[in-house]
Write an enzyme that holds these catalytic residues in place. Structure first.
Site, PDB file in Angstrom:
ATOM      1  N   GLY A  18      25.264  -6.417  28.100  1.00  0.00           N
ATOM      2  CA  GLY A  18      25.474  -6.253  29.540  1.00  0.00           C
ATOM      3  C   GLY A  18      25.677  -7.503  30.371  1.00  0.00           C
ATOM      4  N   LYS A  19      26.160  -8.596  29.747  1.00  0.00           N
ATOM      5  CA  LYS A  19      26.338  -9.850  30.499  1.00  0.00           C
ATOM      6  C   LYS A  19      27.351  -9.688  31.625  1.00  0.00           C
ATOM      7  CE  LYS A  19      27.499 -12.260  26.922  1.00  0.00           C
ATOM      8  NZ  LYS A  19      27.469 -11.106  25.994  1.00  0.00           N
ATOM      9  N   THR A  20      28.548  -9.194  31.238  1.00  0.00           N
ATOM     10  CA  THR A  20      29.618  -9.078  32.239  1.00  0.00           C
ATOM     11  C   THR A  20      29.286  -8.010  33.274  1.00  0.00           C
ATOM     12  OG1 THR A  20      31.124  -9.754  30.486  1.00  0.00           O
ATOM     13  CG2 THR A  20      32.117  -8.962  32.495  1.00  0.00           C
ATOM     14  N   ILE A  39      34.850  -6.653  25.854  1.00  0.00           N
ATOM     15  CA  ILE A  39      33.995  -7.778  25.452  1.00  0.00           C
ATOM     16  C   ILE A  39      34.620  -9.086  25.904  1.00  0.00           C
ATOM     17  CG2 ILE A  39      33.140  -9.036  23.426  1.00  0.00           C
ATOM     18  CD1 ILE A  39      33.091  -6.081  22.211  1.00  0.00           C
ATOM     19  N   THR A  40      33.825  -9.933  26.524  1.00  0.00           N
ATOM     20  CA  THR A  40      34.318 -11.207  27.051  1.00  0.00           C
ATOM     21  C   THR A  40      34.783 -12.092  25.907  1.00  0.00           C
ATOM     22  OG1 THR A  40      32.569 -10.979  28.650  1.00  0.00           O
ATOM     23  CG2 THR A  40      33.693 -13.088  28.601  1.00  0.00           C
ATOM     24  N   HIS A  78      29.996 -12.685  20.954  1.00  0.00           N
ATOM     25  CA  HIS A  78      30.018 -12.564  19.502  1.00  0.00           C
ATOM     26  C   HIS A  78      29.438 -13.802  18.839  1.00  0.00           C
ATOM     27  CE1 HIS A  78      31.081 -11.575  15.547  1.00  0.00           C
ATOM     28  NE2 HIS A  78      31.929 -12.552  15.431  1.00  0.00           N
ATOM     29  N   ASP A 131      17.344   1.571  33.105  1.00  0.00           N
ATOM     30  CA  ASP A 131      17.746   2.927  33.507  1.00  0.00           C
ATOM     31  C   ASP A 131      17.897   3.859  32.303  1.00  0.00           C
ATOM     32  OD1 ASP A 131      19.986   1.051  33.088  1.00  0.00           O
ATOM     33  OD2 ASP A 131      21.242   2.813  33.317  1.00  0.00           O
TER      34      ASP A 131
END
Length: 588
Positions: A18-20, A39-40, A78, A131
């Site tokens: 959940g970084k981005t 994925i970044t 990654h 959540d």
């Protein structure tokens, strides 16, 4: 008032944790959906001014802060991206280590921790996805403590248990940690802030903590060298409509002006150029997706910027740049960069795959990954796939190495036809881990096929019993019933007696009136044996063995013995005993 530069915050963590999404929430954008595969793949930078932070933290704001805001670097998740993240880690003053509270520690979490430890970067753990804790009632955008107070006791207990697990994991790795509201000394303890990047819960405390820590513990590091050299890291070189070739960068020290002379790391050595224009994204906008940049005369660190400069075609993404006065400055920079590049470039193998990537960082990453997998590399370069690459790949002796790996690069016209002509495989992708997975799966499959072909081409051991009651013809060829006691019997193999003397060879075999090429253990078949007469060389009730060639016997004994059935092993051992009576080194 002291002049402090904007602190740089690296966001690290396992892929999909959940970084981005967290940064999307902070900047109220949606980069995640636009990333390849969600994925970044490259470092992105987002400047969040203090006004935006104060607005998000309005319910908990109690700080007297003089830093201008925070500059977030969103680093790829990654595990292959150690090197890019090392750059991220090295660049950062602070870090957020994001962990999915329901999944806990993963390989890339471990790796991120290792990087933070290496660079002694202070960090906060964002325990994401609260959540998703069963029974959790979300309060959109709410501070964590407020949301937590509204939950049922059983849900609170579930969350607390997960936090204790994280505390334990961190303790095992040498870190003392606790939930943020229970910590007095943030220099000795790692703060865990439970958050939901999706609903925004806990983000007010996370941002408040980051600004407080930056102000309190990094003040001396953040003192700006206003008169000093401007230094930065190039993120990406790209063509911009109306501007020509530009590069996106993080400026992490000093002040950069339009007109400054700068030196940058390039594909073939350093590039000396000058700044024609500086553009900044609007506040809280992600650099990679910003379309309306603001032109400025100068910019002070830390900042994400777009620079217009001539002769930057060969600039390497991931390399450094700095302002220079004279030739001595250029020489010093060149020596330092050369040393860094030598550490990245590889000792190439005579035989091996070819790697092409879009940036220095991803090149480093793939080299490391393939080295770890024990795959030889013939050539590794930044840039698009060329015909020369195809020819070089085709020169490999081993077909498994006639491969080109392309990450985020184009295939020049006619390459696919060329690759077909030379029997070269090309793997391309925009996502590192699926590129590696696709290649390794193909490689394993090819190895299995080869192994199967190898076994099929070997003459395998076999032990047979001649059946005296089923002699159909005595010679030219002799046709007799046999039972396979162990191993197998194939058409065209030679047969020997237990004393090692030859008997002839199997011309054909029939089972229930049908011709067959292989008879397995337990089968009873009629065999035509050439070169022998029943009543002369054989009586018709002997036990015979398949005469396995020495080279085949060596491979079977060394490499395949564990895969053989008990009957085949018995046939092999008895056959080897026969052969080794005369020469004990036979087949060894």
């Amino acid at each position: 008032m002291k002049q402090l530069r904007t602190p740089i915050v690296a966001v690290l963590g396992h892929v999909d944790h959940g970084k981005t999404t967290l940064l999307d929430r902070i900047r109220r954008s949606n980069v995640t959906a636009k990333e390849a595969g969600g994925i970044t793949q490259h470092i992105g930078a987002t400047e969040v001014p203090l006004t935006v932070i104060k607005d998000i933290c309005r319910e908990v704001w109690n700080a007297n802060v003089v830093i201008p805001g925070l500059l977030f670097i969103d680093t790829p998740g990654h595990k292959a991206f150690t090197n890019l993240r090392k750059r991220g880690g090295a660049l950062a003053d602070l870090a957020i280590l994001i962990i999915d509270i329901n999944e806990g520690f993963k390989p890339q979490t471990e790796e991120a921790l290792m990087i933070l430890k290496t660079f002694k970067t202070p960090f906060i753990v964002a325990a994401n996805k609260i959540d998703k804790v069963p029974g959790w009632k979300s309060q959109d955008g709410s501070p964590f403590m407020k949301s937590y107070s509204m939950q049922d006791d059983v849900v609170k207990q579930r969350l607390d248990n997960k936090i204790y697990e994280l505390i334990g994991e961190l303790y095992q790795r040498g870190f003392s940690a606790d939930r943020f509201d229970r910590i007095r000394d943030f220099t000795k303890n790692v703060a865990i802030v439970p958050i939901s990047a999706m609903t925004g819960e806990g983000i007010p405390e996370l941002l408040l903590l980051l600004t407080g820590l930056a102000q309190r513990y990094l003040e001396s590091n953040l003192r700006l060298h206003v008169g000093g050299k401007a230094r930065g890291t190039v993120l990406e070189v790209k063509e911009e409509k109306g501007l020509g070739l530009t590069f996106d960068a993080i400026l992490y020290d000093g002040t950069l002006h339009v007109g400054d002379r700068i030196v940058i790391g390039g594909i073939e050595g350093v590039i000396v150029t000058h700044v024609r224009g500086i553009f900044r994204p609007r506040p809280a906008k992600e650099m990679r997706l910003e379309s309306r940049f603001k032109s400025v005369e100068s910019v002070t660190a830390a900042a994400g910027i777009k620079v217009v400069a001539p002769d930057i075609e060969n600039v390497l993404a991931g390399s450094e740049f700095e302002t220079v006065e004279g030739d001595e400055d250029i020489r010093t920079f060149e020596e330092r960069i050369q040393k860094e590049y030598q550490e990245i470039t590889i000792e190439t193998d005579d035989e091996g795959i070819i790697i092409r990537t879009d940036t220095l960082g991803s090149l480093e990453a793939l080299i490391n990954e393939f080295r770890e997998l024990g795959i030889p590399i013939k050539k590794a370069q930044v840039g698009d796939v060329t015909k020369k690459d195809v020819i070089e790949a085709s020169a490999n002796r081993d077909e498994l190495n006639r491969v080109i790996i392309g990450f985020n690069v184009k295939l020049l016209p006619g390459i696919e036809e060329e690759a077909q002509k030379y029997d070269v495989r090309i793997f391309t992708d925009q996502i590192i881990y699926s590129l590696i997975d696709n290649f390794t799966q193909w490689r394993e499959e090819e190895k299995r096929k080869r192994e199967k072909q190898k076994i099929e081409s070997l003459i395998m051991p076999g032990k047979i019993q001649l059946l005296k009651n089923y002699i159909f013809r005595r010679s030219k060829p002799a046709v007799i019933g046999v039972k396979v006691l162990g191993g197998e019997l194939r058409k065209d193999v030679k047969l020997i007696k237990p004393d090692g003397s030859p008997v002839g060879f199997v011309r054909s075999m029939q089972k229930m009136g049908e011709y067959i090429s292989v008879a397995k253990e337990g089968d009873e078949v009629a065999v035509a044996i050439d070169g022998v007469t029943v009543g002369r060389q054989i009586e018709g009730d002997e036990v015979l063995y398949v005469d396995v060639p020495e080279r085949h016997a060596r491979i079977i004994e060394r490499e395949l013995v564990d895969t053989l059935s008990e009957g085949t092993k018995m046939a092999l051992n008895e056959f080897l005993e026969i052969k080794r009576k005369e020469n004990r080194f036979w087949g060894k």
